[in-house]
Design a protein around this motif. Structure first.
Motif, PDB file in Angstrom:
ATOM      1  N   ASN A  51       4.026  25.821  37.104  1.00 39.87           N
ATOM      2  CA  ASN A  51       2.672  25.249  36.903  1.00 39.87           C
ATOM      3  C   ASN A  51       1.940  25.373  38.069  1.00 39.87           C
ATOM      4  OD1 ASN A  51       4.494  22.498  37.780  1.00 39.87           O
ATOM      5  ND2 ASN A  51       2.133  22.563  38.553  1.00 39.87           N
ATOM      6  N   ARG A  63     -10.501  10.219  38.218  1.00 39.48           N
ATOM      7  CA  ARG A  63      -9.118  10.707  38.207  1.00 39.48           C
ATOM      8  C   ARG A  63      -8.937  11.708  39.265  1.00 39.48           C
ATOM      9  NH1 ARG A  63      -5.802   7.223  35.314  1.00 39.48           N
ATOM     10  NH2 ARG A  63      -4.768   8.771  34.314  1.00 39.48           N
ATOM     11  N   ARG A  67      -5.477  18.742  39.002  1.00 38.82           N
ATOM     12  CA  ARG A  67      -4.739  18.779  37.792  1.00 38.82           C
ATOM     13  C   ARG A  67      -3.755  19.709  37.888  1.00 38.82           C
ATOM     14  NH1 ARG A  67      -8.036  15.627  37.355  1.00 38.82           N
ATOM     15  NH2 ARG A  67      -9.285  14.482  35.635  1.00 38.82           N
ATOM     16  N   THR A  70       0.656  24.054  33.474  1.00 38.18           N
ATOM     17  CA  THR A  70       1.467  24.912  33.548  1.00 38.18           C
ATOM     18  C   THR A  70       0.772  26.155  33.190  1.00 38.18           C
ATOM     19  OG1 THR A  70       2.978  23.662  32.164  1.00 38.18           O
ATOM     20  CG2 THR A  70       3.513  25.961  32.031  1.00 38.18           C
ATOM     21  N   SER A  84      -3.829  26.660  29.930  1.00 37.90           N
ATOM     22  CA  SER A  84      -4.281  26.284  28.133  1.00 37.90           C
ATOM     23  C   SER A  84      -4.201  24.770  28.164  1.00 37.90           C
ATOM     24  CB  SER A  84      -3.283  26.763  27.333  1.00 37.90           C
ATOM     25  OG  SER A  84      -3.265  28.454  27.285  1.00 37.90           O
ATOM     26  N   THR A  85      -5.346  24.102  27.679  1.00 38.66           N
ATOM     27  CA  THR A  85      -5.518  22.730  27.745  1.00 38.66           C
ATOM     28  C   THR A  85      -6.364  22.138  26.637  1.00 38.66           C
ATOM     29  OG1 THR A  85      -5.969  20.918  29.153  1.00 38.66           O
ATOM     30  CG2 THR A  85      -7.593  22.731  29.434  1.00 38.66           C
ATOM     31  N   LEU A  86      -6.107  20.884  26.292  1.00 35.78           N
ATOM     32  CA  LEU A  86      -6.845  20.232  25.403  1.00 35.78           C
ATOM     33  C   LEU A  86      -8.195  20.102  26.146  1.00 35.78           C
ATOM     34  CD1 LEU A  86      -4.259  17.829  23.552  1.00 35.78           C
ATOM     35  CD2 LEU A  86      -4.779  20.338  22.979  1.00 35.78           C
ATOM     36  N   SER A  90     -12.922  14.274  29.879  1.00 33.40           N
ATOM     37  CA  SER A  90     -12.769  13.733  31.525  1.00 33.40           C
ATOM     38  C   SER A  90     -13.718  14.970  32.043  1.00 33.40           C
ATOM     39  CB  SER A  90     -11.481  14.017  31.963  1.00 33.40           C
ATOM     40  OG  SER A  90     -11.003  15.358  32.136  1.00 33.40           O
ATOM     41  N   PHE A  92     -13.316  16.544  34.643  1.00 31.86           N
ATOM     42  CA  PHE A  92     -12.591  17.780  34.876  1.00 31.86           C
ATOM     43  C   PHE A  92     -12.628  18.787  33.884  1.00 31.86           C
ATOM     44  CE2 PHE A  92      -9.435  19.857  37.730  1.00 31.86           C
ATOM     45  CZ  PHE A  92      -8.799  20.783  36.765  1.00 31.86           C
ATOM     46  N   LYS A  93     -12.317  18.220  32.774  1.00 31.70           N
ATOM     47  CA  LYS A  93     -12.182  19.171  31.628  1.00 31.70           C
ATOM     48  C   LYS A  93     -13.553  19.611  31.100  1.00 31.70           C
ATOM     49  CE  LYS A  93      -7.729  18.731  30.589  1.00 31.70           C
ATOM     50  NZ  LYS A  93      -7.140  18.082  29.577  1.00 31.70           N
ATOM     51  N   ASP A 248       9.941  19.090  31.164  1.00 36.12           N
ATOM     52  CA  ASP A 248       8.721  19.223  31.639  1.00 36.12           C
ATOM     53  C   ASP A 248       7.665  18.113  31.020  1.00 36.12           C
ATOM     54  OD1 ASP A 248       7.371  20.315  33.745  1.00 36.12           O
ATOM     55  OD2 ASP A 248       6.676  22.095  32.885  1.00 36.12           O
ATOM     56  N   GLU A 249       7.380  17.166  31.913  1.00 33.85           N
ATOM     57  CA  GLU A 249       6.831  16.079  31.246  1.00 33.85           C
ATOM     58  C   GLU A 249       4.891  16.119  31.655  1.00 33.85           C
ATOM     59  OE1 GLU A 249       8.542  12.180  31.062  1.00 33.85           O
ATOM     60  OE2 GLU A 249       6.611  11.088  31.534  1.00 33.85           O
ATOM     61  N   ASP A 251       2.511  14.703  32.433  1.00 35.00           N
ATOM     62  CA  ASP A 251       1.709  13.284  32.846  1.00 35.00           C
ATOM     63  C   ASP A 251       0.090  13.466  32.582  1.00 35.00           C
ATOM     64  OD1 ASP A 251       4.018  12.004  33.557  1.00 35.00           O
ATOM     65  OD2 ASP A 251       3.762  12.626  35.892  1.00 35.00           O
ATOM     66  N   GLY A 252      -0.375  12.326  32.143  1.00 36.92           N
ATOM     67  CA  GLY A 252      -1.943  12.376  31.891  1.00 36.92           C
ATOM     68  C   GLY A 252      -2.148  12.536  30.614  1.00 36.92           C
ATOM     69  N   TYR A 253      -1.147  12.737  29.586  1.00 34.41           N
ATOM     70  CA  TYR A 253      -1.400  12.538  28.343  1.00 34.41           C
ATOM     71  C   TYR A 253      -1.145  11.387  27.478  1.00 34.41           C
ATOM     72  CZ  TYR A 253      -3.493  17.201  27.765  1.00 34.41           C
ATOM     73  OH  TYR A 253      -4.131  18.181  27.773  1.00 34.41           O
TER      74      TYR A 253
HETATM   75  C1  FAD Z   1       4.105  19.700  35.411  1.00 34.82           C
HETATM   76  C2  FAD Z   1       2.788  19.374  34.522  1.00 34.82           C
HETATM   77  C3  FAD Z   1       2.194  20.333  33.860  1.00 34.82           C
HETATM   78  C4  FAD Z   1       1.078  20.104  32.935  1.00 34.82           C
HETATM   79  N1  FAD Z   1       0.688  21.188  32.242  1.00 34.82           N
HETATM   80  C5  FAD Z   1      -0.337  20.946  31.266  1.00 34.82           C
HETATM   81  C6  FAD Z   1      -0.733  22.132  30.390  1.00 34.82           C
HETATM   82  O1  FAD Z   1      -0.344  23.263  30.432  1.00 34.82           O
HETATM   83  N2  FAD Z   1      -1.897  21.817  29.671  1.00 34.82           N
HETATM   84  C7  FAD Z   1      -2.573  20.812  29.610  1.00 34.82           C
HETATM   85  O2  FAD Z   1      -3.542  20.309  28.976  1.00 34.82           O
HETATM   86  N3  FAD Z   1      -2.217  19.506  30.437  1.00 34.82           N
HETATM   87  C8  FAD Z   1      -0.809  19.893  31.338  1.00 34.82           C
HETATM   88  N4  FAD Z   1      -0.634  18.965  32.223  1.00 34.82           N
HETATM   89  C9  FAD Z   1      -1.424  17.455  32.082  1.00 34.82           C
HETATM   90  C10 FAD Z   1      -2.606  17.827  33.056  1.00 34.82           C
HETATM   91  O3  FAD Z   1      -2.187  17.738  34.410  1.00 34.82           O
HETATM   92  C11 FAD Z   1      -3.632  16.619  32.796  1.00 34.82           C
HETATM   93  O4  FAD Z   1      -3.156  15.284  33.288  1.00 34.82           O
HETATM   94  C12 FAD Z   1      -4.169  16.387  31.373  1.00 34.82           C
HETATM   95  O5  FAD Z   1      -4.417  17.711  30.886  1.00 34.82           O
HETATM   96  C13 FAD Z   1      -5.212  15.333  31.238  1.00 34.82           C
HETATM   97  O6  FAD Z   1      -6.095  15.842  32.085  1.00 34.82           O
HETATM   98  P1  FAD Z   1      -7.881  14.931  31.564  1.00 34.82           P
HETATM   99  O7  FAD Z   1      -8.747  15.390  32.512  1.00 34.82           O
HETATM  100  O8  FAD Z   1      -8.193  15.377  30.159  1.00 34.82           O
HETATM  101  O9  FAD Z   1      -7.463  13.398  31.670  1.00 34.82           O
HETATM  102  P2  FAD Z   1      -7.531  12.545  32.721  1.00 34.82           P
HETATM  103  O10 FAD Z   1      -8.868  12.175  33.282  1.00 34.82           O
HETATM  104  O11 FAD Z   1      -6.624  13.127  33.923  1.00 34.82           O
HETATM  105  O12 FAD Z   1      -6.932  11.234  32.126  1.00 34.82           O
HETATM  106  C14 FAD Z   1      -5.354  11.287  32.099  1.00 34.82           C
HETATM  107  C15 FAD Z   1      -5.162   9.994  31.027  1.00 34.82           C
HETATM  108  O13 FAD Z   1      -5.545   8.750  31.714  1.00 34.82           O
HETATM  109  C16 FAD Z   1      -6.830   8.129  30.966  1.00 34.82           C
HETATM  110  N5  FAD Z   1      -7.607   7.521  31.901  1.00 34.82           N
HETATM  111  C17 FAD Z   1      -8.586   8.252  32.488  1.00 34.82           C
HETATM  112  N6  FAD Z   1      -9.179   7.536  33.258  1.00 34.82           N
HETATM  113  C18 FAD Z   1      -8.605   6.312  33.473  1.00 34.82           C
HETATM  114  C19 FAD Z   1      -8.588   5.405  34.241  1.00 34.82           C
HETATM  115  N7  FAD Z   1      -9.627   4.995  35.140  1.00 34.82           N
HETATM  116  N8  FAD Z   1      -7.849   4.117  34.033  1.00 34.82           N
HETATM  117  C20 FAD Z   1      -6.716   4.419  32.973  1.00 34.82           C
HETATM  118  N9  FAD Z   1      -6.497   5.366  32.348  1.00 34.82           N
HETATM  119  C21 FAD Z   1      -7.421   6.566  32.532  1.00 34.82           C
HETATM  120  C22 FAD Z   1      -7.286   9.205  30.011  1.00 34.82           C
HETATM  121  O14 FAD Z   1      -7.766   8.476  28.813  1.00 34.82           O
HETATM  122  C23 FAD Z   1      -6.180   9.954  29.761  1.00 34.82           C
HETATM  123  O15 FAD Z   1      -5.464   9.459  28.749  1.00 34.82           O
HETATM  124  C24 FAD Z   1       0.469  19.032  32.886  1.00 34.82           C
HETATM  125  C25 FAD Z   1       1.087  17.824  33.709  1.00 34.82           C
HETATM  126  C26 FAD Z   1       2.153  18.051  34.637  1.00 34.82           C
HETATM  127  C27 FAD Z   1       2.737  17.095  35.432  1.00 34.82           C
END
Ligand code: FAD
Length: 253
Positions: A51, A63, A67, A70, A84-86, A90, A92-93, A248-249, A251-253
């Protein structure tokens, strides 16, 4: 002024950030998108499954502006790096989805031990967007004509949620050592007739996937809930040892 604090030097040197220049993006499903970037010409290398750690400079997101993702592309795909991501709500997205060609983001690091091991067959267990490292590994296997068996067991909610669906099919045609088995967990929401497997990945599905594959390395990737359930099956029902397992977990989903 002489001897400013800046000239005294930071106590800890931060690693150099690498600039990734946005090229374009491709819709994979109604929710998933692949974002493609030009990496720096030198000093940017990864192994299939690793990643990167992306920062969008100046972004305000509760947050944080960073991020891990992978890398879903293979190093064989010549001068391009993709994640590739959903695309969710957020900041960020949302910002990622608004990048224009030529915009830049930063990469803080390339990391992870979750990598394709040359010379070993593999059984890959993916939940949802957890398929990203396997897309990189399988594309690498196609491009380098790897001949060891590689089996992907891939769980999606519905057929319309299957990320890289057409490409995965193409990989199995181009490399006969690759096998892909889909299962869908919400068949009632399918928008097409689905004759494939239904229900979650269970021990039986993994056993079937491992059949005829000698001493495979077992990979699991996906959101925490998926990984937890897969681990339970692996520990309690399949008894696969730590040395044969990579997790590979996302985190963040
Ligand atoms: C090794 C590794 C590889 C990864 N690879 C991928 C990948 O290939 N593709 C991919 O899509 N993702 C991947 N991820 C996850 C990615 O890093 C993000 O965490 C994920 O995509 C969610 O991002 P986000 O911006 O949508 O959500 P975030 O804003 O990061 O929120 C994450 C979660 O927390 C909740 N949340 C948001 N704000 C708060 C708050 N204030 N309090 C409590 N909860 C809250 C959200 O509802 C959501 O469920 C990977 C993670 C790791 C550790």
């Amino acid at each position: 002024m002489f001897g400013s604090s800046a000239s005294m030097g930071d106590p800890i040197a931060s690693p150099p950030k690498q600039i990734l220049r946005f090229r374009d993006s491709i819709a994979e499903t109604h929710e998933a998108r692949t974002f493609r970037f030009d990496p720096p010409r030198e000093g940017f290398a990864w192994r299939p499954g690793q990643n990167l750690v992306m920062t969008i400079p100046g972004l305000e997101d509760p947050r944080g502006a960073t991020r891990p993702f992978t890398i879903s592309s293979s190093p064989t795909e010549g001068g391009m790096v993709a994640v590739s991501t959903l695309v969710r709500e957020s900041p960020f997205k949302q910002r990622l989805a608004q990048l224009a060609p030529g915009d830049t983001v930063e990469n803080e690091a390339i990391e992870g031990e979750f990598v394709l091991e040359a010379g070993r067959p593999a059984v890959m267990i993916a939940g949802g967007i957890g398929v990203t490292p396997f897309r990189s590994m399988l594309r690498f296997a196609v491009d380098t004509r790897l001949e060891k068996p590689l089996v992907l067991l891939y769980s999606s909610k519905t057929p319309q949620d299957i990320v890289f669906r057409a490409e995965l099919e193409e990989f199995t045609r181009r490399n006969h050592a690759i096998r892909v088995v889909h299962t869908i967990t919400r068949p009632e929401e399918a928008r097409e007739p689905w004759t494939g497997r239904k229900g979650r990945i269970d021990a039986e599905m993994i056993r079937e996937g491992m059949r005829g594959v000698r001493h495979p390395l077992v990979y699991v990737a996906g959101p925490p809930g998926f990984v937890k359930e897969a681990r339970r099956l692996i520990d309690d029902e399949l008894h696969i040892g730590k040395e044969d397992l990579r997790i590979d977990e996302f985190d963040g989903y």
